[in-house]
Design a protein around this motif. Structure first.
Motif, PDB file in Angstrom:
ATOM      1  N   MET A 178       0.851  -1.185   0.000  1.00 15.90           N
ATOM      2  CA  MET A 178       0.000   0.000   0.000  1.00 15.90           C
ATOM      3  C   MET A 178       0.889   1.238   0.000  1.00 15.90           C
ATOM      4  SD  MET A 178      -2.585   1.557   2.921  1.00 15.90           S
ATOM      5  CE  MET A 178      -2.926  -0.042   3.550  1.00 15.90           C
ATOM      6  N   LYS A 225       0.817   4.710   1.060  1.00 19.08           N
ATOM      7  CA  LYS A 225       0.003   5.384   2.064  1.00 19.08           C
ATOM      8  C   LYS A 225      -0.327   6.826   1.650  1.00 19.08           C
ATOM      9  CE  LYS A 225       1.912   2.754   5.949  1.00 19.08           C
ATOM     10  NZ  LYS A 225       2.641   2.905   7.227  1.00 19.08           N
ATOM     11  N   TYR A 284      -5.691  -2.947  10.508  1.00 14.99           N
ATOM     12  CA  TYR A 284      -4.787  -2.728  11.632  1.00 14.99           C
ATOM     13  C   TYR A 284      -5.272  -3.398  12.918  1.00 14.99           C
ATOM     14  CZ  TYR A 284      -2.271   0.632   8.746  1.00 14.99           C
ATOM     15  OH  TYR A 284      -1.528   1.224   7.758  1.00 14.99           O
ATOM     16  N   TYR A 300      -5.169   8.588  10.101  1.00 12.17           N
ATOM     17  CA  TYR A 300      -4.201   8.883   9.039  1.00 12.17           C
ATOM     18  C   TYR A 300      -4.496   8.092   7.767  1.00 12.17           C
ATOM     19  CZ  TYR A 300       0.160   7.926   6.530  1.00 12.17           C
ATOM     20  OH  TYR A 300       1.095   7.710   5.563  1.00 12.17           O
ATOM     21  N   ILE A 301      -4.706   6.795   7.885  1.00 13.32           N
ATOM     22  CA  ILE A 301      -4.858   5.940   6.706  1.00 13.32           C
ATOM     23  C   ILE A 301      -6.175   6.210   5.984  1.00 13.32           C
ATOM     24  CG2 ILE A 301      -5.937   3.835   7.617  1.00 13.32           C
ATOM     25  CD1 ILE A 301      -2.725   3.971   5.515  1.00 13.32           C
ATOM     26  N   VAL A 350      -5.284   5.938  -1.013  1.00  9.20           N
ATOM     27  CA  VAL A 350      -4.073   5.125  -1.027  1.00  9.20           C
ATOM     28  C   VAL A 350      -4.042   4.361  -2.345  1.00  9.20           C
ATOM     29  CG1 VAL A 350      -4.082   4.858   1.494  1.00  9.20           C
ATOM     30  CG2 VAL A 350      -5.097   3.069   0.052  1.00  9.20           C
ATOM     31  N   ARG A 405       4.918   8.872   9.048  1.00  5.95           N
ATOM     32  CA  ARG A 405       4.722   9.185   7.631  1.00  5.95           C
ATOM     33  C   ARG A 405       5.784   8.403   6.856  1.00  5.95           C
ATOM     34  NH1 ARG A 405       0.874  10.627   9.816  1.00  5.95           N
ATOM     35  NH2 ARG A 405      -0.163  12.645   9.795  1.00  5.95           N
ATOM     36  N   HIS A 462       3.333   0.552   3.058  1.00  4.62           N
ATOM     37  CA  HIS A 462       3.092  -0.624   3.902  1.00  4.62           C
ATOM     38  C   HIS A 462       3.289  -1.829   3.011  1.00  4.62           C
ATOM     39  CE1 HIS A 462       1.109  -3.605   6.427  1.00  4.62           C
ATOM     40  NE2 HIS A 462       0.535  -4.007   5.304  1.00  4.62           N
TER      41      HIS A 462
END
Length: 149
Positions: free
Chosen positions: A7, A9, A49, A64-65, A70, A111, A115
């Protein structure tokens, strides 16, 4: 061949690094078998997560995600999980070696641009979270004989 999930991000998308990251993965010889941009919703973020639920950074991570689109990728190659992890570099970009994606582009652990799955088992789980049946394609590349014996 092994499959893995990657991913890019929100910070990687916002910083216009999608092309650079994708190019590095392809130049290594990894085959893209799934690719899409998406806006992750809270439910998907929490499922992704799940192992961090209850930790102090869980809520900021979910926020954040879900803050920006993404890019999700399914990659295939020999030891794809380990190869991609090596290319990403250490989770903390300040500890990541130059030449890795995080080492070249990151400055802060919160940051860290990308991922990637940490095992074949997590790759299977994450690929199933982010790709519906039929979104990962099987095909033969003509250049595979120039990458693998």
């Amino acid at each position: 061949m092994e499959r893995t999930y990657v991913m890019i991000k929100p910070d990687g998308v916002q910083r216009n690094l999608v092309g650079e990251i994708t190019s590095r993965l392809e130049k290594k010889g990894l085959k893209i078998v799934g690719l899409k941009m998406l806006q992750i919703n809270r439910e998907l973020a929490e499922r992704h997560y799940e192992e961090h639920r209850g930790k102090s950074f869980f809520e900021p991570l979910v926020e954040y995600i879900t803050s920006c689109p993404v890019v999700a990728m399914a990659l295939e190659g020999k030891d794809a999980v380990g190869t991609v992890r090596e290319m990403m570099g250490a989770t903390n970009p300040l500890a990541a070696a130059l030449g890795t994606i995080r080492g070249d582009f990151g400055m802060d652990i919160g940051r860290n641009i990308v991922h990637s799955s940490d095992s074949p088992e997590s790759a299977a789980r994450e690929l199933n979270l982010f790709f519906a049946p039929g979104e990962i394609v099987e095909y033969r590349r003509a250049l595979d004989s120039w990458i693998y014996e």
